[in-house]
Design an enzyme around this catalytic site. Structure first.
Site, PDB file in Angstrom:
ATOM      1  N   GLY A  35      -6.469 -12.449 -18.963  1.00 55.43           N
ATOM      2  CA  GLY A  35      -6.915 -11.904 -20.247  1.00 55.43           C
ATOM      3  C   GLY A  35      -6.105 -10.760 -20.818  1.00 55.43           C
ATOM      4  O   GLY A  35      -5.987 -10.619 -22.035  1.00 55.43           O
ATOM      5  N   ASP A  88      -8.327  -6.631 -20.350  1.00 61.23           N
ATOM      6  CA  ASP A  88      -8.644  -6.884 -21.754  1.00 61.23           C
ATOM      7  C   ASP A  88      -9.941  -6.214 -22.175  1.00 61.23           C
ATOM      8  O   ASP A  88     -10.027  -5.625 -23.239  1.00 61.23           O
ATOM      9  CB  ASP A  88      -8.690  -8.401 -22.037  1.00 61.23           C
ATOM     10  N   ASP A  91     -16.855  -5.393 -19.502  1.00 57.21           N
ATOM     11  CA  ASP A  91     -18.176  -5.943 -19.819  1.00 57.21           C
ATOM     12  C   ASP A  91     -19.168  -5.343 -18.812  1.00 57.21           C
ATOM     13  O   ASP A  91     -19.650  -4.232 -19.019  1.00 57.21           O
ATOM     14  CB  ASP A  91     -18.095  -7.465 -19.765  1.00 57.21           C
ATOM     15  N   LYS A 119     -17.375  -2.941 -24.061  1.00 55.96           N
ATOM     16  CA  LYS A 119     -18.655  -3.435 -24.587  1.00 55.96           C
ATOM     17  C   LYS A 119     -19.744  -2.386 -24.418  1.00 55.96           C
ATOM     18  O   LYS A 119     -19.999  -1.920 -23.309  1.00 55.96           O
ATOM     19  CB  LYS A 119     -19.072  -4.728 -23.864  1.00 55.96           C
ATOM     20  N   PHE A 140     -19.808 -12.036 -27.296  1.00 59.09           N
ATOM     21  CA  PHE A 140     -18.653 -12.699 -26.683  1.00 59.09           C
ATOM     22  C   PHE A 140     -17.512 -12.793 -27.691  1.00 59.09           C
ATOM     23  O   PHE A 140     -17.673 -13.326 -28.783  1.00 59.09           O
ATOM     24  CB  PHE A 140     -19.033 -14.095 -26.173  1.00 59.09           C
ATOM     25  N   VAL A 141     -16.356 -12.234 -27.305  1.00 56.71           N
ATOM     26  CA  VAL A 141     -15.213 -12.192 -28.230  1.00 56.71           C
ATOM     27  C   VAL A 141     -14.015 -12.978 -27.683  1.00 56.71           C
ATOM     28  O   VAL A 141     -13.898 -13.187 -26.471  1.00 56.71           O
ATOM     29  CB  VAL A 141     -14.774 -10.730 -28.515  1.00 56.71           C
ATOM     30  N   ASP A 147     -10.200 -15.310 -23.879  1.00 58.66           N
ATOM     31  CA  ASP A 147     -10.392 -16.751 -24.031  1.00 58.66           C
ATOM     32  C   ASP A 147     -11.839 -17.185 -23.943  1.00 58.66           C
ATOM     33  O   ASP A 147     -12.712 -16.436 -23.490  1.00 58.66           O
ATOM     34  CB  ASP A 147      -9.644 -17.476 -22.909  1.00 58.66           C
ATOM     35  N   ARG A 153      -6.596 -17.775 -26.708  1.00 55.52           N
ATOM     36  CA  ARG A 153      -5.891 -16.591 -26.224  1.00 55.52           C
ATOM     37  C   ARG A 153      -4.775 -16.124 -27.161  1.00 55.52           C
ATOM     38  O   ARG A 153      -4.458 -14.950 -27.212  1.00 55.52           O
ATOM     39  CB  ARG A 153      -5.243 -16.877 -24.859  1.00 55.52           C
TER      40      ARG A 153
HETATM   41  P1  IMP Z   1     -16.699  -7.682 -16.224  1.00 52.46           P
HETATM   42  O1  IMP Z   1     -16.304  -7.844 -14.796  1.00 52.46           O
HETATM   43  O2  IMP Z   1     -18.105  -8.135 -16.486  1.00 52.46           O
HETATM   44  O3  IMP Z   1     -16.426  -6.309 -16.785  1.00 52.46           O
HETATM   45  O4  IMP Z   1     -15.852  -8.724 -17.042  1.00 52.46           O
HETATM   46  C1  IMP Z   1     -14.547  -8.534 -17.214  1.00 52.46           C
HETATM   47  C2  IMP Z   1     -13.786  -9.834 -17.361  1.00 52.46           C
HETATM   48  O5  IMP Z   1     -14.569 -10.882 -17.951  1.00 52.46           O
HETATM   49  C3  IMP Z   1     -12.670  -9.534 -18.304  1.00 52.46           C
HETATM   50  O6  IMP Z   1     -11.505  -9.335 -17.563  1.00 52.46           O
HETATM   51  C4  IMP Z   1     -12.609 -10.764 -19.182  1.00 52.46           C
HETATM   52  O7  IMP Z   1     -11.598 -11.608 -18.688  1.00 52.46           O
HETATM   53  C5  IMP Z   1     -13.941 -11.445 -19.076  1.00 52.46           C
HETATM   54  N1  IMP Z   1     -14.777 -11.187 -20.269  1.00 52.46           N
HETATM   55  C6  IMP Z   1     -15.807 -10.326 -20.395  1.00 52.46           C
HETATM   56  N2  IMP Z   1     -16.327 -10.348 -21.632  1.00 52.46           N
HETATM   57  C7  IMP Z   1     -15.597 -11.240 -22.319  1.00 52.46           C
HETATM   58  C8  IMP Z   1     -15.641 -11.694 -23.696  1.00 52.46           C
HETATM   59  O8  IMP Z   1     -16.439 -11.279 -24.535  1.00 52.46           O
HETATM   60  N3  IMP Z   1     -14.704 -12.628 -24.035  1.00 52.46           N
HETATM   61  C9  IMP Z   1     -13.784 -13.117 -23.149  1.00 52.46           C
HETATM   62  N4  IMP Z   1     -13.712 -12.721 -21.883  1.00 52.46           N
HETATM   63  C10 IMP Z   1     -14.601 -11.788 -21.464  1.00 52.46           C
HETATM   64 MG    MG Z   2     -10.058 -10.775 -17.357  1.00 54.17          MG
END
Ligand code: IMP
Ligand code: MG
Length: 161
Positions: A35, A88, A91, A119, A140-141, A147, A153
């Site tokens: 990402g 990227d 979340d 986020k 979700f973006v 992606d 992407r």
């Molecule tokens: P986390 O571990 O929940 O913080 O998620 C992080 C990973 O999930 C990021 O590296 C992204 O690749 C993917 N991700 C989280 N939210 C999104 C979104 O809204 N769109 C696309 N990929 C996301």
């Molecule tokens: Mg990622």
């Protein structure tokens, strides 16, 4: 698809982030694939730093599986060094938290984090990234590296799907 951040807005924020990063004197700036590839490339262009890559995945469709799958990493090489991990988006914060823990366990002196998108209200304060460019709603973006099952992407902007 609803565009929420333009190419121009991204470029401007990256200039500011580069100024902050230059002051920190990191030994390595690390890209979390896939990402972060586009953000990382623009962020590090022209900076006097070493770059490196790790490859992980945790998402299927629009949900985090909650389990980090490390496909490629060489954490041992950061022993005694100061690193910045670039992803990227933050979340749940679980991805960055896990990578950071692995790098610190491998003996790195410092592991800061930087994301393009942060986020809102999706993670606790302890999982806040050190640097981010944009605070966004919990939606979700896609685009600019992000992606949906490997689609979108290459869009040069960020949109809500
Ligand atoms: P986390 O571990 O929940 O913080 O998620 C992080 C990973 O999930 C990021 O590296 C992204 O690749 C993917 N991700 C989280 N939210 C999104 C979104 O809204 N769109 C696309 N990929 C996301
Ligand atoms: Mg990622």
């Amino acid at each position: 698809m609803r565009k929420i951040i333009t190419e121009e807005q991204i470029a401007k924020k990256i200039e500011n982030l580069q100024k902050l990063i230059k002051n920190q004197k990191y030994d390595y700036v690390i890209c979390v694939l896939n990402g972060a590839y586009m953000f990382f490339s623009d962020l590090t262009k022209g900076l006097d730093v070493n770059v490196d890559f790790v490859k992980v995945s945790s998402y299927v469709n629009t949900k985090s599986t909650g389990e980090l799958n490390i496909q490629y990493a060489d954490f041992g090489k950061y022993h005694g060094l100061k690193v910045l991990i670039v992803d990227d988006i933050c979340d749940s914060g679980y991805t960055l938290k896990s990578i950071k823990e692995y790098i610190l366990q491998a003996g790195a002196e410092l592991a800061d984090t930087c994301v393009l998108l942060n986020k809102k209200e999706a993670h606790s304060a302890e999982n806040e990234p050190t640097f981010y460019a944009f605070l966004i709603e919990n939606e979700f973006v896609i685009g600019y590296g992000l992606d949906y099952n490997d689609k979108y992407r290459t869009l040069p902007y960020i949109a809500v799907l």
